[in-house]
Design an enzyme around this catalytic site. Structure first.
Site, PDB file in Angstrom:
ATOM      1  N   ASP A  38     -14.949  -0.186   3.802  1.00 31.04           N
ATOM      2  CA  ASP A  38     -14.269  -1.487   3.851  1.00 31.04           C
ATOM      3  C   ASP A  38     -14.921  -2.462   2.870  1.00 31.04           C
ATOM      4  O   ASP A  38     -16.124  -2.393   2.624  1.00 31.04           O
ATOM      5  CB  ASP A  38     -14.356  -2.036   5.290  1.00 31.04           C
ATOM      6  CG  ASP A  38     -13.293  -3.081   5.564  1.00 31.04           C
ATOM      7  OD1 ASP A  38     -12.463  -3.356   4.678  1.00 31.04           O
ATOM      8  OD2 ASP A  38     -13.301  -3.635   6.674  1.00 31.04           O
ATOM      9  N   GLY A  39     -14.102  -3.370   2.344  1.00 31.33           N
ATOM     10  CA  GLY A  39     -14.632  -4.452   1.520  1.00 31.33           C
ATOM     11  C   GLY A  39     -14.298  -4.363   0.041  1.00 31.33           C
ATOM     12  O   GLY A  39     -14.807  -5.159  -0.753  1.00 31.33           O
ATOM     13  N   ASN A  40     -13.435  -3.421  -0.332  1.00 39.31           N
ATOM     14  CA  ASN A  40     -13.076  -3.300  -1.754  1.00 39.31           C
ATOM     15  C   ASN A  40     -12.411  -4.575  -2.283  1.00 39.31           C
ATOM     16  O   ASN A  40     -12.708  -5.028  -3.387  1.00 39.31           O
ATOM     17  CB  ASN A  40     -12.097  -2.137  -1.968  1.00 39.31           C
ATOM     18  CG  ASN A  40     -12.693  -0.795  -1.644  1.00 39.31           C
ATOM     19  OD1 ASN A  40     -13.894  -0.673  -1.467  1.00 39.31           O
ATOM     20  ND2 ASN A  40     -11.854   0.227  -1.570  1.00 39.31           N
TER      21      ASN A  40
ATOM     22  N   HIS B  68     -10.901  -1.240  -5.507  1.00 35.26           N
ATOM     23  CA  HIS B  68     -10.615   0.142  -5.077  1.00 35.26           C
ATOM     24  C   HIS B  68     -11.162   1.133  -6.111  1.00 35.26           C
ATOM     25  O   HIS B  68     -11.689   2.184  -5.750  1.00 35.26           O
ATOM     26  CB  HIS B  68      -9.114   0.342  -4.877  1.00 35.26           C
ATOM     27  CG  HIS B  68      -8.536  -0.472  -3.756  1.00 35.26           C
ATOM     28  ND1 HIS B  68      -9.123  -0.543  -2.517  1.00 35.26           N
ATOM     29  CD2 HIS B  68      -7.423  -1.257  -3.689  1.00 35.26           C
ATOM     30  CE1 HIS B  68      -8.389  -1.324  -1.720  1.00 35.26           C
ATOM     31  NE2 HIS B  68      -7.363  -1.777  -2.423  1.00 35.26           N
TER      32      HIS B  68
ATOM     33  N   GLU C  11      -1.723   1.859   8.910  1.00 38.23           N
ATOM     34  CA  GLU C  11      -1.387   0.445   8.723  1.00 38.23           C
ATOM     35  C   GLU C  11      -1.375   0.055   7.245  1.00 38.23           C
ATOM     36  O   GLU C  11      -0.710  -0.905   6.851  1.00 38.23           O
ATOM     37  CB  GLU C  11      -2.387  -0.445   9.468  1.00 38.23           C
ATOM     38  CG  GLU C  11      -2.308  -0.367  10.984  1.00 38.23           C
ATOM     39  CD  GLU C  11      -2.874   0.927  11.559  1.00 38.23           C
ATOM     40  OE1 GLU C  11      -3.748   1.534  10.910  1.00 38.23           O
ATOM     41  OE2 GLU C  11      -2.415   1.346  12.640  1.00 38.23           O
TER      42      GLU C  11
ATOM     43  N   TRP D  26       0.134   1.307   4.918  1.00 38.98           N
ATOM     44  CA  TRP D  26       1.474   1.374   4.328  1.00 38.98           C
ATOM     45  C   TRP D  26       2.096  -0.009   4.237  1.00 38.98           C
ATOM     46  O   TRP D  26       3.016  -0.229   3.450  1.00 38.98           O
ATOM     47  CB  TRP D  26       2.388   2.292   5.155  1.00 38.98           C
ATOM     48  CG  TRP D  26       2.079   3.748   5.052  1.00 38.98           C
ATOM     49  CD1 TRP D  26       1.638   4.567   6.050  1.00 38.98           C
ATOM     50  CD2 TRP D  26       2.204   4.584   3.893  1.00 38.98           C
ATOM     51  NE1 TRP D  26       1.478   5.851   5.582  1.00 38.98           N
ATOM     52  CE2 TRP D  26       1.818   5.888   4.257  1.00 38.98           C
ATOM     53  CE3 TRP D  26       2.595   4.360   2.566  1.00 38.98           C
ATOM     54  CZ2 TRP D  26       1.812   6.957   3.357  1.00 38.98           C
ATOM     55  CZ3 TRP D  26       2.589   5.423   1.671  1.00 38.98           C
ATOM     56  CH2 TRP D  26       2.204   6.705   2.074  1.00 38.98           C
TER      57      TRP D  26
ATOM     58  N   LEU E 162     -20.214  21.488   1.728  1.00 42.08           N
ATOM     59  CA  LEU E 162     -19.752  20.256   2.381  1.00 42.08           C
ATOM     60  C   LEU E 162     -18.242  20.324   2.565  1.00 42.08           C
ATOM     61  O   LEU E 162     -17.526  20.725   1.649  1.00 42.08           O
ATOM     62  CB  LEU E 162     -20.086  19.042   1.488  1.00 42.08           C
ATOM     63  CG  LEU E 162     -19.490  17.698   1.930  1.00 42.08           C
ATOM     64  CD1 LEU E 162     -20.245  17.147   3.151  1.00 42.08           C
ATOM     65  CD2 LEU E 162     -19.555  16.666   0.795  1.00 42.08           C
TER      66      LEU E 162
ATOM     67  N   ARG F  50     -19.666   1.714   8.986  1.00 43.45           N
ATOM     68  CA  ARG F  50     -18.602   0.831   8.493  1.00 43.45           C
ATOM     69  C   ARG F  50     -19.239  -0.235   7.623  1.00 43.45           C
ATOM     70  O   ARG F  50     -20.183  -0.907   8.046  1.00 43.45           O
ATOM     71  CB  ARG F  50     -17.815   0.176   9.626  1.00 43.45           C
ATOM     72  CG  ARG F  50     -16.688  -0.694   9.059  1.00 43.45           C
ATOM     73  CD  ARG F  50     -15.714  -1.198  10.085  1.00 43.45           C
ATOM     74  NE  ARG F  50     -14.601  -1.857   9.421  1.00 43.45           N
ATOM     75  CZ  ARG F  50     -13.389  -1.994   9.920  1.00 43.45           C
ATOM     76  NH1 ARG F  50     -13.115  -1.516  11.100  1.00 43.45           N
ATOM     77  NH2 ARG F  50     -12.429  -2.610   9.245  1.00 43.45           N
TER      78      ARG F  50
ATOM     79  N   ARG G 164     -15.589  -2.958  13.935  1.00 42.86           N
ATOM     80  CA  ARG G 164     -14.465  -2.362  14.671  1.00 42.86           C
ATOM     81  C   ARG G 164     -14.334  -0.900  14.272  1.00 42.86           C
ATOM     82  O   ARG G 164     -14.760  -0.499  13.202  1.00 42.86           O
ATOM     83  CB  ARG G 164     -13.140  -3.054  14.295  1.00 42.86           C
ATOM     84  CG  ARG G 164     -12.987  -4.474  14.713  1.00 42.86           C
ATOM     85  CD  ARG G 164     -11.565  -4.971  14.391  1.00 42.86           C
ATOM     86  NE  ARG G 164     -11.321  -5.023  12.950  1.00 42.86           N
ATOM     87  CZ  ARG G 164     -11.699  -6.027  12.158  1.00 42.86           C
ATOM     88  NH1 ARG G 164     -12.342  -7.056  12.667  1.00 42.86           N
ATOM     89  NH2 ARG G 164     -11.439  -5.997  10.872  1.00 42.86           N
TER      90      ARG G 164
ATOM     91  N   SER H  33     -11.142   0.387  14.297  1.00 44.98           N
ATOM     92  CA  SER H  33      -9.868   0.317  13.559  1.00 44.98           C
ATOM     93  C   SER H  33      -9.070   1.620  13.585  1.00 44.98           C
ATOM     94  O   SER H  33      -8.556   2.060  12.549  1.00 44.98           O
ATOM     95  CB  SER H  33     -10.113  -0.131  12.114  1.00 44.98           C
ATOM     96  OG  SER H  33     -10.589  -1.449  12.091  1.00 44.98           O
TER      97      SER H  33
END
Ligand code: FPP
Length: 255
Positions: free
Chosen positions: A21-23, A38, A68, A70, A132, A189, A195, A197
């Site tokens: 998160d945070g881009n 991004h 979400e 979308w 991996l 996160r 959260r 999410s």
């Protein structure tokens, strides 16, 4: 009586999950369009994938595009899909060389045909990777995954292939998109939000949670080390007492 030290979490971290998160905020801070954030986020993805391989972490789950998402402006959705295609194109040979297997989870039917084709192609080409497993959550929502899993179980019961009495945790897990992949040990996160999410709702039941204010494009190997240090300082109880854990050696570590 076991000491706190005895109970430090010394077992290898097997499965790391990340909500990246945070881009957008990273880009805004620099007066750049959101897509620049991004794009830098993809750089962080490649850094962390390499770091997981180096550390011997076996599973990495990344929340790359939620159900979400979308609802975001069409231009941003298209740009994210273009970045995904570029990522697959540019990384697939490295993935094969480094033993990285790609697995996609989520409602992939909503993705465009070209994205689905590219994902299926890279999944097939990397299927033998055993270092991996990189799990990309795309068009993903935890509740949606659970509902689709319930649908599969109901179909099996109605078709007489499953007795309701046989249904248990591990059977239901196997009917989720993540299938036989073990549950995450640690969820990170970024960006200060605290959260879940709708990410891996079933699978995160016993995961340790780590939140950092660092924005995803700035998340690097130093930040990862901090998260792992924090993880290894935790006691993982799985509902047991300290004495039981000390006796069974359940709490454990490494990476
Ligand atoms: C959250 O930042 C991030 C996303 C919605 C997408 C994550 C995607 C990437 C890191 C790039 C694509 C990934 C791959 C694997 C190719 P945000 O836009 O919600 O940031 P904000 O909360 O600051 O606005």
């Amino acid at each position: 009586m076991a000491s706190g030290k005895d109970l430090e979490n010394t077992a290898p971290l097997n499965h790391l999950a990340i909500i990246m998160d945070g881009n957008g905020r990273w880009a805004k801070q620099r007066g750049l369009p959101r897509i620049a954030g991004h794009r830098q986020g993809v750089e962080a993805v490649t850094t962390i994938v390499d770091e997981c391989v180096r550390r011997g972490i076996r599973y990495l789950s990344l929340f790359a595009f939620s159900s979400e998402n979308w609802g975001r402006p069409q231009q941003e959705v298209e740009a994210l899909m273009a970045l995904l295609l570029q990522f697959l194109e540019s990384q697939q040979q490295k993935m094969i060389d480094n033993g990285i297997r790609l697995k996609v989870i989520g409602d992939i039917a909503r993705l465009s045909a070209s994205v689905r084709t590219s994902l299926a192609d890279v999944e097939a080409r990397t299927a033998d990777g055993d270092a991996l497993t990189l799990i990309l959550a795309l068009s993903y929502g935890g509740r949606d995954e659970i509902l689709r899993g319930v649908g599969k179980v109901v179909d099996e019961v109605l078709a007489g292939r499953l007795e309701l009495a046989e249904l248990n945790d591990s059977y239901f897990s196997s009917r989720l998109d993540s299938g036989s992949i073990p549950d995450p040990d640690l969820l990170i996160r970024t960006s200060g939000e605290m959260r879940i999410s709708n990410f891996l709702l079933w699978q995160l039941a016993y995961a340790e949670l780590y939140f950092t204010d660092v924005l995803w494009p700035d998340f690097d190997t130093v930040e990862m080390q901090k998260a792992l240090d924090d993880y290894h300082s935790r006691k993982r109880r799985f509902g047991l007492t300290d004495d039981q854990l000390a006796a069974t050696g359940t709490s454990g570590q490494g990476d």
